[in-house]
Design an enzyme around this catalytic site. Structure first.
Site, PDB file in Angstrom:
ATOM      1  N   LEU A  26      43.829  44.528  47.149  1.00 33.92           N
ATOM      2  CA  LEU A  26      45.052  43.718  47.285  1.00 33.92           C
ATOM      3  C   LEU A  26      46.259  44.319  46.575  1.00 33.92           C
ATOM      4  O   LEU A  26      47.329  43.707  46.584  1.00 33.92           O
ATOM      5  CB  LEU A  26      44.798  42.318  46.701  1.00 33.92           C
ATOM      6  CG  LEU A  26      43.850  41.437  47.511  1.00 33.92           C
ATOM      7  CD1 LEU A  26      43.332  40.288  46.655  1.00 33.92           C
ATOM      8  CD2 LEU A  26      44.574  40.891  48.739  1.00 33.92           C
ATOM      9  N   GLY A  74      32.628  36.039  39.010  1.00 32.36           N
ATOM     10  CA  GLY A  74      33.233  34.873  38.369  1.00 32.36           C
ATOM     11  C   GLY A  74      33.543  33.703  39.303  1.00 32.36           C
ATOM     12  O   GLY A  74      32.679  33.223  40.046  1.00 32.36           O
ATOM     13  N   TYR A 102      50.521  39.424  32.759  1.00 30.09           N
ATOM     14  CA  TYR A 102      49.621  38.341  33.199  1.00 30.09           C
ATOM     15  C   TYR A 102      50.336  36.988  33.234  1.00 30.09           C
ATOM     16  O   TYR A 102      50.388  36.356  34.306  1.00 30.09           O
ATOM     17  CB  TYR A 102      48.360  38.284  32.328  1.00 30.09           C
ATOM     18  CG  TYR A 102      47.351  37.295  32.856  1.00 30.09           C
ATOM     19  CD1 TYR A 102      46.541  37.612  33.945  1.00 30.09           C
ATOM     20  CD2 TYR A 102      47.226  36.025  32.300  1.00 30.09           C
ATOM     21  CE1 TYR A 102      45.629  36.689  34.455  1.00 30.09           C
ATOM     22  CE2 TYR A 102      46.319  35.101  32.796  1.00 30.09           C
ATOM     23  CZ  TYR A 102      45.517  35.445  33.876  1.00 30.09           C
ATOM     24  OH  TYR A 102      44.623  34.536  34.384  1.00 30.09           O
TER      25      TYR A 102
HETATM   26  N1  LIG Z   1      38.336  33.583  33.379  1.00 25.10           N
HETATM   27  C1  LIG Z   1      39.392  32.964  32.877  1.00 25.10           C
HETATM   28  O1  LIG Z   1      39.435  32.673  31.660  1.00 25.10           O
HETATM   29  C2  LIG Z   1      40.546  32.583  33.757  1.00 25.10           C
HETATM   30  C3  LIG Z   1      41.477  31.655  33.278  1.00 25.10           C
HETATM   31  C4  LIG Z   1      42.557  31.297  34.076  1.00 25.10           C
HETATM   32  C5  LIG Z   1      42.700  31.874  35.325  1.00 25.10           C
HETATM   33  N2  LIG Z   1      41.790  32.780  35.765  1.00 25.10           N
HETATM   34  C6  LIG Z   1      42.018  33.378  37.077  1.00 25.10           C
HETATM   35  O2  LIG Z   1      40.885  33.197  37.880  1.00 25.10           O
HETATM   36  C7  LIG Z   1      40.842  34.224  38.874  1.00 25.10           C
HETATM   37  C8  LIG Z   1      39.426  34.760  38.958  1.00 25.10           C
HETATM   38  O3  LIG Z   1      39.113  35.376  37.730  1.00 25.10           O
HETATM   39  P1  LIG Z   1      37.624  35.395  37.138  1.00 25.10           P
HETATM   40  O4  LIG Z   1      37.686  34.698  35.843  1.00 25.10           O
HETATM   41  O5  LIG Z   1      36.657  34.984  38.162  1.00 25.10           O
HETATM   42  O6  LIG Z   1      37.521  36.962  36.802  1.00 25.10           O
HETATM   43  P2  LIG Z   1      36.534  38.087  37.364  1.00 25.10           P
HETATM   44  O7  LIG Z   1      36.965  39.337  36.690  1.00 25.10           O
HETATM   45  O8  LIG Z   1      35.133  37.636  37.208  1.00 25.10           O
HETATM   46  O9  LIG Z   1      36.879  38.151  38.925  1.00 25.10           O
HETATM   47  C9  LIG Z   1      38.047  38.733  39.435  1.00 25.10           C
HETATM   48  C10 LIG Z   1      37.702  39.408  40.751  1.00 25.10           C
HETATM   49  O10 LIG Z   1      38.918  39.953  41.319  1.00 25.10           O
HETATM   50  C11 LIG Z   1      38.579  41.194  41.899  1.00 25.10           C
HETATM   51  N3  LIG Z   1      39.749  42.081  42.030  1.00 25.10           N
HETATM   52  C12 LIG Z   1      40.431  42.673  41.019  1.00 25.10           C
HETATM   53  N4  LIG Z   1      41.384  43.490  41.515  1.00 25.10           N
HETATM   54  C13 LIG Z   1      41.302  43.416  42.868  1.00 25.10           C
HETATM   55  C14 LIG Z   1      42.015  44.039  43.934  1.00 25.10           C
HETATM   56  N5  LIG Z   1      42.977  44.958  43.699  1.00 25.10           N
HETATM   57  N6  LIG Z   1      41.685  43.717  45.206  1.00 25.10           N
HETATM   58  C15 LIG Z   1      40.674  42.833  45.460  1.00 25.10           C
HETATM   59  N7  LIG Z   1      39.959  42.226  44.487  1.00 25.10           N
HETATM   60  C16 LIG Z   1      40.270  42.512  43.206  1.00 25.10           C
HETATM   61  C17 LIG Z   1      37.559  41.786  40.929  1.00 25.10           C
HETATM   62  O11 LIG Z   1      36.819  42.851  41.503  1.00 25.10           O
HETATM   63  C18 LIG Z   1      36.717  40.573  40.585  1.00 25.10           C
HETATM   64  O12 LIG Z   1      35.614  40.426  41.459  1.00 25.10           O
HETATM   65  C19 LIG Z   1      41.898  35.245  38.469  1.00 25.10           C
HETATM   66  O13 LIG Z   1      43.040  35.096  39.291  1.00 25.10           O
HETATM   67  C20 LIG Z   1      42.204  34.877  37.033  1.00 25.10           C
HETATM   68  O14 LIG Z   1      43.530  35.223  36.670  1.00 25.10           O
HETATM   69  C21 LIG Z   1      40.715  33.144  35.012  1.00 25.10           C
END
Ligand SMILES: NC(=O)c1ccc[n+]([C@@H]2O[C@H](COP(=O)([O-])OP(=O)(O)OC[C@H]3O[C@@H](n4cnc5c(N)ncnc54)[C@H](O)[C@@H]3O)[C@@H](O)[C@H]2O)c1
Length: 262
Positions: free
Chosen positions: A51, A15, A157
């Protein structure tokens, strides 16, 4: 814009983190990718790391090189697995990594925390968000921490992101970072098409996610978010500190309009 900068990016296997790693590399950065999952493709160096605990964070920090210019805290989980793990990954692990990495960072560096529109309620819940943000390390007993701070399991969350938005502001004024002129900012997306959005749909329901998307016309893609993160890493953002950059196609403006009856 990022030529020669050494940039650590968590959550880089998927992502927003993966796209940020790609874009930062294209802009000339040396990227160090961290994730609990091994990415299919990665840019620069990859370090597997978890993490969610103090031990996991310490192992990551031990393996990081010195001379880091920026840390992009992108890794996160959706809340689907409960508040305990969600607070660990989205807040306590992120905060500990940021605090622990300072000794390896250049003066004038930059930390970017990926928060969310889901943290919008931090002002309403400022007392709780502040209490969480002031907690040092990981709580010894997460169950009693959650009880003491009125954290419902299903609200992990938004509460993690509210705490993150408060801590971003506190950290930007904290001697640990300020004495080295390390800026601390946040980027807050609305819905983004990544694997996590399906979990948001499961937790929040399709109606809620679709309503947010409809307010701005489409969901974001990781390519909409990564440039904002890269900008805050850059020297062009040198006078931006303690800021939350809504990167949501205008969603926060819509929520402000509705909330304050503007
Ligand atoms: N996608 C959305 O709609 C959205 C909206 C607002 C905020 N966000 C935020 O964006 C950020 C990235 O999310 P994304 O959408 O790319 O999701 P994603 O699921 O594609 O990526 C999240 C990544 O975090 C990694 N991760 C999870 N737990 C972990 C741990 N314990 N240690 C190390 N790495 C870990 C996962 O393996 C994954 O690669 C997050 O903080 C999420 O809360 C996402």
């Amino acid at each position: 814009m990022l030529f020669g900068k050494n940039i650590v990016i968590t959550g880089a296997a998927s992502g927003i983190g993966a796209r940020t790693a790609e874009l930062a590399s294209q802009m000339g950065a040396n990227v160090i990718c961290i994730d609990i999952n091994t990415p299919k493709h990665h840019y620069g160096t990859f370090l597997a790391g978890d993490l969610s605990s103090a031990e996991g964070v310490a192992k990551i920090v031990d393996r990081l090189p010195k001379e880091i210019h920026a840390l992009c805290n992108v890794a996160g989980v959706s809340g689907e697995a409960g508040a305990d793990i969600t607070l660990r990954v989205n807040f306590f692990g992120l905060k500990m990594l940021s605090e622990s990495i300072v000794g390896k960072m250049f003066s004038g560096g930059s930390i970017i925390n990926v928060a969310s529109i889901a943290g919008y309620g931090w002002r309403t819940n400022a007392k709780r968000a502040s209490a969480i943000a002031h907690t040092s390390g990981f709580p010894e007993n997460m169950a009693s921490f959650m009880e003491q701070n009125d954290i419902a399991n299903e609200l992990g969350y938004p509460i993690s992101k509210e705490a993150l938005l408060v801590w971003t502001q506190l950290a930007s004024q904290q001697a640990l970072f300020k004495d080295k002129s390390i800026r601390v900012n946040a980027v807050s997306p609305g819905p983004v098409e990544t694997p996590i959005i399906n979990e948001f749909r499961a937790v929040l329901g399709d109606d809620r996610v679709n309503a947010d998307i409809n307010k701005v016309g489409r969901p974001a893609t990781p390519s909409d978010i990564a440039p904002a993160i890269c900008f805050l890493c850059s020297d062009g953002a040198r006078w931006i500190n303690g800021h939350n950059l809504a990167t949501d196609g205008g969603l926060e403006a819509v929520v402000n309009k509705d909330t304050f009856e503007l």
